[in-house]
Design a protein around this motif. Structure first.
Motif, PDB file in Angstrom:
ATOM      1  N   SER A  75     131.801  65.790  17.423  1.00 24.90           N
ATOM      2  CA  SER A  75     130.339  65.875  17.338  1.00 24.90           C
ATOM      3  C   SER A  75     129.813  67.015  18.205  1.00 24.90           C
ATOM      4  O   SER A  75     128.652  67.008  18.615  1.00 24.90           O
ATOM      5  CB  SER A  75     129.695  64.546  17.769  1.00 24.90           C
ATOM      6  OG  SER A  75     130.048  64.206  19.099  1.00 24.90           O
ATOM      7  N   THR A  76     130.673  68.015  18.453  1.00 22.55           N
ATOM      8  CA  THR A  76     130.243  69.171  19.230  1.00 22.55           C
ATOM      9  C   THR A  76     129.061  69.856  18.552  1.00 22.55           C
ATOM     10  O   THR A  76     129.110  70.163  17.360  1.00 22.55           O
ATOM     11  CB  THR A  76     131.402  70.169  19.384  1.00 22.55           C
ATOM     12  OG1 THR A  76     132.426  69.576  20.183  1.00 22.55           O
ATOM     13  CG2 THR A  76     130.937  71.459  20.052  1.00 22.55           C
ATOM     14  N   GLY A  95     129.448  64.589  27.339  1.00 25.66           N
ATOM     15  CA  GLY A  95     129.771  64.445  25.927  1.00 25.66           C
ATOM     16  C   GLY A  95     130.486  65.651  25.359  1.00 25.66           C
ATOM     17  O   GLY A  95     131.419  65.507  24.550  1.00 25.66           O
ATOM     18  N   ARG A  96     130.065  66.845  25.765  1.00 21.02           N
ATOM     19  CA  ARG A  96     130.748  68.053  25.293  1.00 21.02           C
ATOM     20  C   ARG A  96     132.203  68.063  25.759  1.00 21.02           C
ATOM     21  O   ARG A  96     133.118  68.404  24.986  1.00 21.02           O
ATOM     22  CB  ARG A  96     129.999  69.292  25.809  1.00 21.02           C
ATOM     23  CG  ARG A  96     130.608  70.634  25.427  1.00 21.02           C
ATOM     24  CD  ARG A  96     130.606  70.874  23.914  1.00 21.02           C
ATOM     25  NE  ARG A  96     129.313  70.695  23.321  1.00 21.02           N
ATOM     26  CZ  ARG A  96     128.350  71.628  23.281  1.00 21.02           C
ATOM     27  NH1 ARG A  96     128.567  72.818  23.819  1.00 21.02           N
ATOM     28  NH2 ARG A  96     127.200  71.378  22.671  1.00 21.02           N
ATOM     29  N   ARG A  97     132.424  67.670  27.012  1.00 15.14           N
ATOM     30  CA  ARG A  97     133.803  67.640  27.527  1.00 15.14           C
ATOM     31  C   ARG A  97     134.609  66.554  26.835  1.00 15.14           C
ATOM     32  O   ARG A  97     135.811  66.727  26.581  1.00 15.14           O
ATOM     33  CB  ARG A  97     133.767  67.397  29.042  1.00 15.14           C
ATOM     34  CG  ARG A  97     135.137  67.574  29.697  1.00 15.14           C
ATOM     35  CD  ARG A  97     135.594  69.022  29.591  1.00 15.14           C
ATOM     36  NE  ARG A  97     136.960  69.186  30.110  1.00 15.14           N
ATOM     37  CZ  ARG A  97     138.054  69.078  29.353  1.00 15.14           C
ATOM     38  NH1 ARG A  97     137.963  68.790  28.054  1.00 15.14           N
ATOM     39  NH2 ARG A  97     139.245  69.261  29.886  1.00 15.14           N
ATOM     40  N   THR A 101     135.736  68.066  23.490  1.00 10.69           N
ATOM     41  CA  THR A 101     136.808  69.051  23.588  1.00 10.69           C
ATOM     42  C   THR A 101     138.130  68.394  23.983  1.00 10.69           C
ATOM     43  O   THR A 101     139.191  68.783  23.490  1.00 10.69           O
ATOM     44  CB  THR A 101     136.456  70.157  24.601  1.00 10.69           C
ATOM     45  OG1 THR A 101     136.183  69.569  25.877  1.00 10.69           O
ATOM     46  CG2 THR A 101     135.238  70.934  24.136  1.00 10.69           C
ATOM     47  N   GLN A 102     138.056  67.364  24.840  1.00 15.00           N
ATOM     48  CA  GLN A 102     139.277  66.693  25.248  1.00 15.00           C
ATOM     49  C   GLN A 102     139.875  65.878  24.106  1.00 15.00           C
ATOM     50  O   GLN A 102     141.086  65.888  23.882  1.00 15.00           O
ATOM     51  CB  GLN A 102     139.019  65.780  26.447  1.00 15.00           C
ATOM     52  CG  GLN A 102     140.277  65.119  27.004  1.00 15.00           C
ATOM     53  CD  GLN A 102     141.302  66.140  27.444  1.00 15.00           C
ATOM     54  OE1 GLN A 102     141.093  66.868  28.400  1.00 15.00           O
ATOM     55  NE2 GLN A 102     142.423  66.227  26.740  1.00 15.00           N
ATOM     56  N   ALA A 103     139.030  65.183  23.370  1.00 10.26           N
ATOM     57  CA  ALA A 103     139.524  64.401  22.236  1.00 10.26           C
ATOM     58  C   ALA A 103     140.122  65.308  21.166  1.00 10.26           C
ATOM     59  O   ALA A 103     141.137  64.973  20.540  1.00 10.26           O
ATOM     60  CB  ALA A 103     138.392  63.558  21.656  1.00 10.26           C
TER      61      ALA A 103
END
Length: 372
Positions: free
Chosen positions: A78-79, A56-58, A61-63
């Motif tokens: 939503s980081t 989810g974290r990746r 960051t990618q989005a």
């Protein structure tokens, strides 16, 4: 002047229909990480939560990078609050329904949806890029809190039909200031609908801090006024969120009615890529919450219990990177869109106004093609 005899008030219709004491949330957010209660936690669940949090974290960051490249029109990250969405989505049964807000793309991905389809709305291609019935995920809701009455309606209908279905509705703290929030909770409590409301209190409704939205002791306290239990949980404690949501889902499924859960978390990134969060909050505040990162908290627990080693960390990171690479590749391909599809999925039968609009657009597209 003759004194009027005192008359007792009529039967006390004003009194609570239920005892309010059991509905009150705890004074402090519920936590599991770092407590003795973790001794009985399921290792497989903990590792699954970890893998999903890293992915989810990746994804976030990618989005966010895709917005800077012009591949997304907007992205509400939503980081920092991934645990709320991941843990809640994993608590659902396949037959249950998820009603997300625009920030809950990760919950939809955790539900098993194609990340590209989840991002279609934010790319600007379609109002909804997926079939809600396939994964039982309602369309991402950009108007604040409008998904909540929809969740109540579906849950109430399921109960009337005898279907063993619970709806989970996600909303931010800003959404609790909307009338739809009140209407949804009121109907849900009166009907005892099998629905769970999860408020992700990330501190700000864009630039408005929670203290300027409500004077309530907590958002979870609002549940008492509707006649349902309120639960307060540390939104960065993934196992605690999973436990509280699972208990609320089980309660709803057994006929106990709705629950309002407030997950206390923090929005590390700006509201969206179009927002400058430095105008209304200080970096030291953000840094304090970085130390309460949900991935770091879970890593510490898993490492201490001997469940997480470097190989497992690398495996989770590699899987997340593979997802990001595929997402980049697919989002870099321009989709083929038909403007006439705007009218294809509005009503089962087009209204007169829609027919008129569609014919007008068709004529404009034909004229444009003839002039090229």
């Amino acid at each position: 002047m003759r004194a009027v005899a005192h008359r007792p008030t009529p039967p006390p219709a004003w009194q609570p229909r239920t005892d309010p004491a059991p509905l009150l949330p705890d004074a402090e957010p519920h936590r599991l990480l770092g407590t003795d209660a973790m001794a009985g936690a399921d290792p497989e669940l903990l590792l699954s939560l970890y893998d999903r949090l890293v992915l989810g974290r990746r994804f976030n960051t990618q989005a966010t990078a895709l917005t800077k490249q012009g591949r997304l029109a907007v992205y509400p990250s939503s980081t920092g609050q991934e645990a709320c969405q991941v843990a809640a989505a994993l608590a659902l049964e396949r037959r249950d329904w998820l009603f997300p807000s625009y920030r809950d793309t990760l919950a939809a991905v955790t539900r098993g949806m194609d990340p590209v389809r989840v991002l279609t709305l934010l790319r600007g291609d379609w109002h909804t890029g997926y079939d809600p019935y396939e994964h039982r995920v309602a369309p991402l809701s950009t108007p604040l809190a409008t998904q909540l009455p929809h969740a109540v309606g579906l849950a109430h209908a399921a109960r009337l039909k005898g279907d063993d279905v619970v709806a989970l509705a996600l909303v931010g703290d800003g959404g609790t200031s909307e009338g739809d929030f009140h209407e949804a909770l009121n109907f849900a409590a009166v009907w005892r609908a099998p629905v769970v409301f999860l408020v992700q209190n990330n501190g700000f409704a864009i630039s408005v801090p929670l203290a300027k939205q409500t004077a309530a002791p907590s958002l979870a306290h609002k549940a008492v006024g509707y006649g349902m239990p309120g639960r307060l949980v540390d939104g960065n404690d993934a196992p605690a969120v999973h436990q509280v949501v699972s208990e609320a889902l089980a309660r709803a499924r057994s006929g106990g009615g709705p629950t309002l859960i407030e997950a206390v978390t923090y929005r590390i990134e700006a509201h969206t890529n179009a927002d400058d969060a430095t105008r209304y909050r200080e970096e030291p505040e953000v840094e304090l919450w970085r130390r309460h990162d949900p991935i770091l908290l879970l890593e510490r627990e898993l490492t201490g219990r001997g469940l997480l080693d470097e190989d497992r960390r690398r495996s989770a990171a590699d899987a997340a990177e593979a997802m990001a690479a595929e997402l980049r590749e697919r989002m870099n391909a321009d989709p083929v869109l038909d403007p006439m599809d705007l009218f294809a999925h509005v009503y089962a039968e087009k209204t007169g106004q829609l027919r008129e609009q569609s014919e007008l657009l068709r004529a404009e597209l034909t004229a444009e093609g003839e002039t090229r």
